[in-house]
Design a protein around this motif. Structure first.
Motif, short mmCIF file in Angstrom:
data_model
loop_
_atom_site.label_atom_id
_atom_site.label_comp_id
_atom_site.label_asym_id
_atom_site.label_seq_id
_atom_site.Cartn_x
_atom_site.Cartn_y
_atom_site.Cartn_z
N ASP A 1 1.06 -1.30 -0.17
CA ASP A 1 -0.09 -0.08 0.04
C ASP A 1 0.94 1.28 0.15
O ASP A 1 0.42 2.40 -0.77
CB ASP A 1 -0.73 -0.14 1.46
CG ASP A 1 -2.31 -1.10 1.12
OD1 ASP A 1 -2.14 -1.48 -0.28
OD2 ASP A 1 -2.37 -1.95 1.94
N ASP B 1 2.36 1.53 -3.70
CA ASP B 1 1.65 2.04 -4.56
C ASP B 1 1.39 4.07 -3.95
O ASP B 1 0.81 4.57 -5.37
CB ASP B 1 0.10 1.20 -4.14
CG ASP B 1 -0.64 0.27 -4.47
OD1 ASP B 1 1.12 0.07 -5.37
OD2 ASP B 1 -0.60 -0.95 -4.33
N ALA C 1 -3.22 -9.64 -7.41
CA ALA C 1 -4.35 -8.18 -6.97
C ALA C 1 -5.44 -8.57 -7.67
O ALA C 1 -5.62 -8.31 -9.06
CB ALA C 1 -3.35 -6.85 -7.39
N GLY D 1 -9.57 -5.10 -7.98
CA GLY D 1 -10.29 -4.27 -7.79
C GLY D 1 -9.63 -3.33 -8.97
O GLY D 1 -9.50 -2.64 -8.29
N VAL D 2 -10.45 -3.48 -9.30
CA VAL D 2 -10.25 -2.29 -10.55
C VAL D 2 -11.71 -1.84 -11.25
O VAL D 2 -12.85 -1.99 -10.94
CB VAL D 2 -9.68 -3.11 -11.84
CG1 VAL D 2 -9.31 -1.92 -13.28
CG2 VAL D 2 -8.89 -3.80 -11.78
N HIS E 1 -15.35 -7.42 -2.69
CA HIS E 1 -14.89 -5.90 -2.30
C HIS E 1 -15.96 -5.48 -1.33
O HIS E 1 -16.86 -5.77 -0.69
CB HIS E 1 -15.29 -5.78 -3.77
CG HIS E 1 -15.41 -6.10 -5.39
ND1 HIS E 1 -15.93 -6.60 -6.12
CD2 HIS E 1 -13.53 -5.58 -5.44
CE1 HIS E 1 -15.06 -7.05 -7.24
NE2 HIS E 1 -14.06 -6.25 -6.61
N VAL F 1 -11.68 2.77 -6.35
CA VAL F 1 -10.86 1.97 -5.23
C VAL F 1 -10.34 2.73 -4.37
O VAL F 1 -9.22 3.37 -5.03
CB VAL F 1 -9.74 1.15 -7.03
CG1 VAL F 1 -9.37 0.04 -5.58
CG2 VAL F 1 -10.81 0.05 -7.64
N GLN G 1 -6.76 -1.45 -2.93
CA GLN G 1 -6.73 -2.87 -3.45
C GLN G 1 -7.12 -4.22 -2.62
O GLN G 1 -6.54 -4.33 -1.87
CB GLN G 1 -5.31 -3.19 -4.15
CG GLN G 1 -5.27 -2.04 -5.75
CD GLN G 1 -4.71 -2.78 -6.39
OE1 GLN G 1 -2.82 -2.79 -6.54
NE2 GLN G 1 -4.58 -2.85 -7.85
N ALA H 1 -11.14 -5.92 -1.13
CA ALA H 1 -11.08 -4.73 -1.56
C ALA H 1 -11.75 -3.12 -1.30
O ALA H 1 -13.41 -3.88 -1.32
CB ALA H 1 -10.99 -4.70 -3.38
#
Length: 210
Positions: A108, A111, A142, A144-145, A155, A172, A175, A187
């Motif tokens: 995280d 990112d 990963a 969650g898009v 999710h 998002v 992720q 996510a």
């Protein structure tokens, strides 16, 4: 001219099952493999014993019963070995998942640094790439898009801006990650309707009535 005295020839009966009594003979230490650490496979040993009993059987009830018992024990042991191996692999996979799960906050942070442009150049980019590649090679994926269909099992919706007719991911916040079939983290997303996510609605193919 007298030659050297010939060495006596010794014949050893190495069969595990006594063909006369039907009893299992005790293992002889001399029959063990010469190299240390190389022990015969247990299943192969039982297979050999069963083959010998079947070859020596003369059709008597005692021999047939002994053969049936050996086959039953052999099948039970083979099933036990397979089950133990599956449990071992499962335990290893679960332990690896716990370790990777503890590293998710690091991903995280990477990112967020990438989003701020801190990983475009410099040594930190190389470190981040190595960490990501290592975890990916271990099976971490990963999900969650934006635009993906909302799945409550994958999710976590922190906000719902649609009417629920066709929920998809609009934003998002965090992720999600899975390792093989195990979800390590869901996510965190905002849910919208499909038309709000920027997708082009499908063409209407319903026949027109005159």
């Amino acid at each position: 001219m007298t030659g050297p005295e010939a060495e006596p020839v010794t014949v050893t009966d190495k069969r595990r099952i006594d063909p006369e009594t039907g009893e299992v003979r005790p293992e002889d230490v001399a029959d063990a493999p010469e190299s240390e650490g190389e022990q015969p496979d247990s299943v192969d040993t039982v297979d050999a014993a069963i083959d010998e009993v079947a070859a020596d059987a003369a059709g008597s009830d005692k021999e047939a019963e002994l053969l049936a018992d050996l086959q039953r024990v052999h099948a039970e042991y083979a099933n036990y070995r397979k089950r133990a191996e599956r449990e071992k692999v499962s335990a290893q996979q679960y332990g690896k998942g716990d370790l990777i799960k503890s590293l998710l906050p690091v991903l995280d942070d990477l990112d967020r640094a990438r989003a701020h442009g801190d990983l475009e150049t410099g040594p930190l980019r190389a470190v981040a790439d190595k960490i990501t590649e290592t975890l990916s090679s271990a099976g971490l994926a990963a999900f969650g898009v934006v635009g993906d269909e909302f799945d409550p099992a994958l999710h976590e919706a922190v906000q719902n801006e649609g009417d629920g007719s066709r929920p998809v991911i609009g934003t998002v916040y965090r992720q999600g990650f899975r390792l093989a079939d195990r979800v390590l983290r869901t996510a965190m997303v905002v849910v919208v309707d499909g038309s709000q996510s920027g997708e082009t609605p499908p063409a209407d193919t319903t026949p027109q009535q005159d």
